[in-house]
Design an enzyme around this catalytic site. Structure first.
Site, mmCIF file in Angstrom:
data_model
loop_
_atom_site.group_PDB
_atom_site.id
_atom_site.type_symbol
_atom_site.label_atom_id
_atom_site.label_comp_id
_atom_site.label_asym_id
_atom_site.label_seq_id
_atom_site.Cartn_x
_atom_site.Cartn_y
_atom_site.Cartn_z
ATOM 1 N N ILE A 136 10.103 2.511 12.889
ATOM 2 C CA ILE A 136 9.617 3.678 12.298
ATOM 3 C C ILE A 136 9.470 3.320 10.689
ATOM 4 O O ILE A 136 10.125 2.400 10.254
ATOM 5 C CB ILE A 136 10.362 4.834 12.300
ATOM 6 C CG1 ILE A 136 12.000 4.627 11.915
ATOM 7 C CG2 ILE A 136 10.582 5.436 13.838
ATOM 8 C CD1 ILE A 136 13.020 5.838 12.039
ATOM 9 N N ASP A 137 8.559 4.244 9.921
ATOM 10 C CA ASP A 137 8.203 3.639 8.534
ATOM 11 C C ASP A 137 9.585 3.775 7.718
ATOM 12 O O ASP A 137 10.498 4.167 8.009
ATOM 13 C CB ASP A 137 7.305 4.533 8.161
ATOM 14 C CG ASP A 137 6.125 4.450 8.873
ATOM 15 O OD1 ASP A 137 5.621 3.366 9.457
ATOM 16 O OD2 ASP A 137 5.241 5.685 9.001
ATOM 17 N N LYS A 138 9.606 2.844 6.528
ATOM 18 C CA LYS A 138 10.618 2.949 5.791
ATOM 19 C C LYS A 138 10.916 4.264 5.087
ATOM 20 O O LYS A 138 12.294 4.597 5.154
ATOM 21 C CB LYS A 138 10.087 2.031 4.473
ATOM 22 C CG LYS A 138 11.170 2.029 3.515
ATOM 23 C CD LYS A 138 10.332 1.584 2.138
ATOM 24 C CE LYS A 138 11.674 1.844 0.697
ATOM 25 N NZ LYS A 138 10.725 1.446 -0.533
ATOM 26 N N ARG A 236 1.432 10.604 10.887
ATOM 27 C CA ARG A 236 0.982 10.630 9.461
ATOM 28 C C ARG A 236 -0.306 10.780 9.292
ATOM 29 O O ARG A 236 -1.352 11.472 8.840
ATOM 30 C CB ARG A 236 1.674 9.875 8.681
ATOM 31 C CG ARG A 236 3.166 9.599 8.411
ATOM 32 C CD ARG A 236 3.614 8.368 7.810
ATOM 33 N NE ARG A 236 3.164 8.291 6.576
ATOM 34 C CZ ARG A 236 3.412 6.995 5.740
ATOM 35 N NH1 ARG A 236 3.961 5.917 6.440
ATOM 36 N NH2 ARG A 236 3.191 6.999 4.537
#
Length: 302
Positions: A136-138, A236
């Site tokens: 998953i993204d930062k 997103r």
């Protein structure tokens, strides 16, 4: 490979190091400054300093220096382990932590912490991503499954491919979403206008996101999203596509948003079949405090 981007009027007079780090996923300002010193960044085909103020119409080009794989150091980083046995573990990743080492992030990642915590991790994804089955993204928080050996890794990867892993996210989006339930079925690929961003494109890969509205506020909507596919930045990009970008997501949404350390997106629920025992397992982690605080403040003002 070189990338380039034209500066828009709204970004004029910003420092180039700040502007570029804001546009690049998982790349720090310090790393951008190093690239500038090493002449990996140019403006209108000329090299500039980190304090250069960009202007509307400037064409900024950059190339990521090739990084040779190196041994990843073990780091005693506090981790929130939700579940662990000899085959798999489930970790609740905080906002701000990168999953695995990459350009600009060679330490402080989840992998650095996992290597300190575990003696062995699967090696299917190479030395830079041991044990990592998905990511998953930062600036997204939440649950990730990690494989301790290759057999477990392959089994979990097959479940992702077969869409039997259930992943539910909690989110806050801009605007008031009219429908209680919905499905966004739109292919996702690289945004042709900004290569560091994903977008709905005809040439993209199939991507399906299901959503359910939890509560509506005056200017925002609290919702849950379930992934049927797992494309990069899927939620997103899909929320931007339906004109309800996530709060706090400066890459896909407006600058004027809720005060959050990242996009309001939390991987709340994770369910999969254990790769050895065959048992169906389900894990849930509450959203972090900054997310819950934002919801409380929205309730107070509605």
């Amino acid at each position: 490979m070189s990338e380039q981007l034209k500066v828009e009027a709204a970004d004029a007079s910003k420092r180039i190091d700040k502007w570029l780090s804001d546009h690049l996923e998982d790349v720090s300002r310090a790393q951008v400054q190093q690239w500038i010193r090493e002449h990996h960044v140019s403006v209108n085909d000329r090299h500039v300093k980190s304090n250069y103020k960009i202007q509307e119409g400037d064409l900024v080009a950059w190339s990521v220096p090739e990084v040779k794989p190196a041994a990843i150091e073990k780091e005693n980083i506090p981790l929130t382990i939700v579940y662990e046995d000899e085959d798999v573990l489930v970790v609740n990743k905080p906002v701000g932590m990168v999953v695995h080492p990459s350009a600009g992030h060679y330490s402080g990642t989840l992998v650095n912490g996992l290597l300190y915590h575990c003696d062995d991790l699967s090696g299917i994804n190479g030395v830079e991503r041991p044990g990592i089955v998905h990511r998953i993204d930062k600036d997204t928080s939440g649950l990730l499954m990690v494989a301790k050996h290759d057999k477990a890794h392959q089994h979990l990867a097959d479940q992702l491919q077969e869409k039997t892993v259930e992943r539910e996210y909690e989110a806050i989006a801009h605007g008031v979403i009219a429908h209680d339930h919905g499905t966004i079925d739109a292919p996702i690929g690289r945004d042709p206008k900004e290569r560091q961003r994903m977008a709905v494109t005809e040439e993209g890969k199939d991507a399906v996101t299901h959503f359910t509205v939890e509560r509506r506020f005056e200017e925002f909507t609290h919702l849950t999203c379930k992934l049927e596919t797992g494309r990069t930045h899927q939620i997103r990009a899909h929320m931007r596509y339906i004109e309800h970008p996530l709060a706090g997501d400066h890459k896909y949404g407006p600058r004027k948003t809720l005060a959050l350390p990242g996009q309001a997106l939390h991987a709340r629920t994770l369910s999969f079949t254990h790769p050895v025992s065959g048992e169906r397992m389900k894990f849930t982690a509450p959203a972090p405090e900054h997310f819950q605080k934002a919801l409380r403040e929205l309730e107070e003002t509605s």
